[in-house]
Design an enzyme around this catalytic site. Sequence first.
Site, PDB file in Angstrom:
ATOM      1  N   GLU A 129       2.813  22.693 -19.701  1.00 36.33           N
ATOM      2  CA  GLU A 129       4.159  22.211 -19.398  1.00 36.33           C
ATOM      3  C   GLU A 129       4.740  21.363 -20.518  1.00 36.33           C
ATOM      4  OE1 GLU A 129       3.465  21.569 -14.578  1.00 36.33           O
ATOM      5  OE2 GLU A 129       3.978  19.892 -15.873  1.00 36.33           O
ATOM      6  N   CYS A 147       9.059  15.559 -23.506  1.00 39.40           N
ATOM      7  CA  CYS A 147       7.799  15.039 -22.986  1.00 39.40           C
ATOM      8  C   CYS A 147       6.759  16.141 -23.174  1.00 39.40           C
ATOM      9  CB  CYS A 147       7.942  14.662 -21.518  1.00 39.40           C
ATOM     10  SG  CYS A 147       6.427  14.008 -20.784  1.00 39.40           S
ATOM     11  N   CYS A 154      -6.223  18.269 -17.383  1.00 40.17           N
ATOM     12  CA  CYS A 154      -6.729  16.949 -17.760  1.00 40.17           C
ATOM     13  C   CYS A 154      -8.069  16.725 -17.071  1.00 40.17           C
ATOM     14  CB  CYS A 154      -5.746  15.851 -17.369  1.00 40.17           C
ATOM     15  SG  CYS A 154      -6.275  14.184 -17.887  1.00 40.17           S
ATOM     16  N   CYS A 158      -7.127  11.352 -12.410  1.00 40.09           N
ATOM     17  CA  CYS A 158      -6.446  10.249 -11.717  1.00 40.09           C
ATOM     18  C   CYS A 158      -5.985  10.741 -10.340  1.00 40.09           C
ATOM     19  CB  CYS A 158      -5.266   9.746 -12.545  1.00 40.09           C
ATOM     20  SG  CYS A 158      -5.749   8.995 -14.121  1.00 40.09           S
ATOM     21  N   CYS A 161      -2.356  12.146  -9.656  1.00 39.98           N
ATOM     22  CA  CYS A 161      -1.761  12.991 -10.691  1.00 39.98           C
ATOM     23  C   CYS A 161      -1.956  14.468 -10.402  1.00 39.98           C
ATOM     24  CB  CYS A 161      -2.367  12.635 -12.046  1.00 39.98           C
ATOM     25  SG  CYS A 161      -1.743  13.638 -13.412  1.00 39.98           S
ATOM     26  N   GLY A 201      -2.475  16.099 -19.674  1.00 36.46           N
ATOM     27  CA  GLY A 201      -3.611  15.735 -20.501  1.00 36.46           C
ATOM     28  C   GLY A 201      -3.599  14.291 -20.967  1.00 36.46           C
ATOM     29  N   GLU A 202      -4.710  13.865 -21.508  1.00 34.89           N
ATOM     30  CA  GLU A 202      -4.895  12.532 -22.079  1.00 34.89           C
ATOM     31  C   GLU A 202      -4.849  12.641 -23.597  1.00 34.89           C
ATOM     32  OE1 GLU A 202      -5.374   9.264 -23.644  1.00 34.89           O
ATOM     33  OE2 GLU A 202      -5.305   9.099 -21.448  1.00 34.89           O
ATOM     34  N   SER A 231       1.129   7.829 -24.983  1.00 35.38           N
ATOM     35  CA  SER A 231       0.706   7.187 -23.736  1.00 35.38           C
ATOM     36  C   SER A 231      -0.754   7.505 -23.456  1.00 35.38           C
ATOM     37  CB  SER A 231       1.589   7.684 -22.584  1.00 35.38           C
ATOM     38  OG  SER A 231       1.130   7.178 -21.341  1.00 35.38           O
ATOM     39  N   LEU A 255      -1.532   1.392 -16.924  1.00 37.45           N
ATOM     40  CA  LEU A 255      -2.404   0.470 -16.181  1.00 37.45           C
ATOM     41  C   LEU A 255      -2.575   0.902 -14.724  1.00 37.45           C
ATOM     42  CD1 LEU A 255      -1.491  -3.157 -17.327  1.00 37.45           C
ATOM     43  CD2 LEU A 255      -3.605  -1.906 -17.730  1.00 37.45           C
ATOM     44  N   CYS A 375       4.174  15.433 -13.529  1.00 46.11           N
ATOM     45  CA  CYS A 375       3.303  16.038 -14.517  1.00 46.11           C
ATOM     46  C   CYS A 375       2.279  16.963 -13.876  1.00 46.11           C
ATOM     47  CB  CYS A 375       2.597  14.928 -15.290  1.00 46.11           C
ATOM     48  SG  CYS A 375       1.544  15.534 -16.596  1.00 46.11           S
TER      49      CYS A 375
END
Length: 394
Positions: A129, A147, A154, A158, A161, A201-202, A231, A255, A375
């Site tokens: 995406e 974005c 990922c 989380c 997510c 993803g991270e 991010s 956070l 996301c």
Amino acid sequence: ASMEEVPRPTVQTTVKTVQFTTEPEVRKHPENRIEGSGSKILLGKSQEELEELAIALGEKKYRGRQLHLLIYKNKMNSIQDCAQLPKMFRDALEAEGWSMGRSTIHHSTISSDGTVKILLRLVDSRLVETVGIPVEEKSGGSRLTACVSSQVGCPLGCTFCATGKGGFARNLKPHEIIEQVLAIEELFKQRVTNVVFMGMGEPLLNIASVLAAHHVLNKEMLIGQRMMTISTVGVPNTINHLATHKLQSTLAISLHAPNQELRAQIVPSAKLYPLEVLMEDCRQYFQTTGRRVSFEYTLLAGVNDQKQHADELADLLHCWNLGRHVNIIPYNPIADSEFQRPTKASVLAFVETLSTRRITASIRRTRGLDANAACGQLRNDFQKVPLNAASAIT
């Protein structure tokens, strides 16, 4: 104790057991190959590299400059589309195994607020995406933010997510990140002014590709470093590595909780990377780069959105003397989620509490609610079977 008197905790700054892996050190001009295809990718090459390639194939140097414009300004999707180049040059490029490195658009959705979400089908048929967010400025100008995703899925999982629920396949190559920006520019028919690495993803689990893409977006597509944001939810040993590059871009820390216990419940990776160690790494990042980090905090109704959480968050930031700004993100609901979007009153109360504690907070305007813009949400609609992390291509 006053806010300034909150003692800073003593922190063990190493994590003994780390299950994360990252890409090798980024090279300034990485050779970009699609995994398993043998194809060499033009997208991501600098003008100088393209000039050298033209000369190597028996063409004049200026043909490389032409190719650069066709890639980054004209956004050509294939070598044979570049009719401005001699057919002999185009054929030679393909004979040498070069390809443009562009993917096809599998699906797109347009929200009533103008937000566009695109699903790109990559060479291995994975879906990824990217989102285009247009903003009209009060001054009469406009801003277009892309974005972008850094991974297919990922691995961090989380709990709130959608991307994590869809599983993880592999890291994206640099050109697969860059092409997301080109796809947004094509769709909107205008230049992207801002890029945020906040998609699927991270980013810091794919730091080599992210840094390579960041370099190209800045040097070849002329998007200012200060117009880009990276991010991260936090990956051990990567924030200090990122600091050595001394980027002028913003580092945004997700956070989502003001204490370790709550954070570990909603961000599983926090069990291996405690909040206090993350904050120490942020402090070191500021000392190395001179650039303050920003913080993101997704509000989940009844979970982390109470006044006590806002007070704890203020204590945390004052304790570490890390900035005075938090980007508040009201939760964007996804299918099959246990979490709910907070009420407008609770969002405003949270921000007001931070304000009284001298923490500036802005509320991120939720965009694309009617286009599955959370996301990973649109990707999951088209990919019903979660990806298997065990078969990941790295």
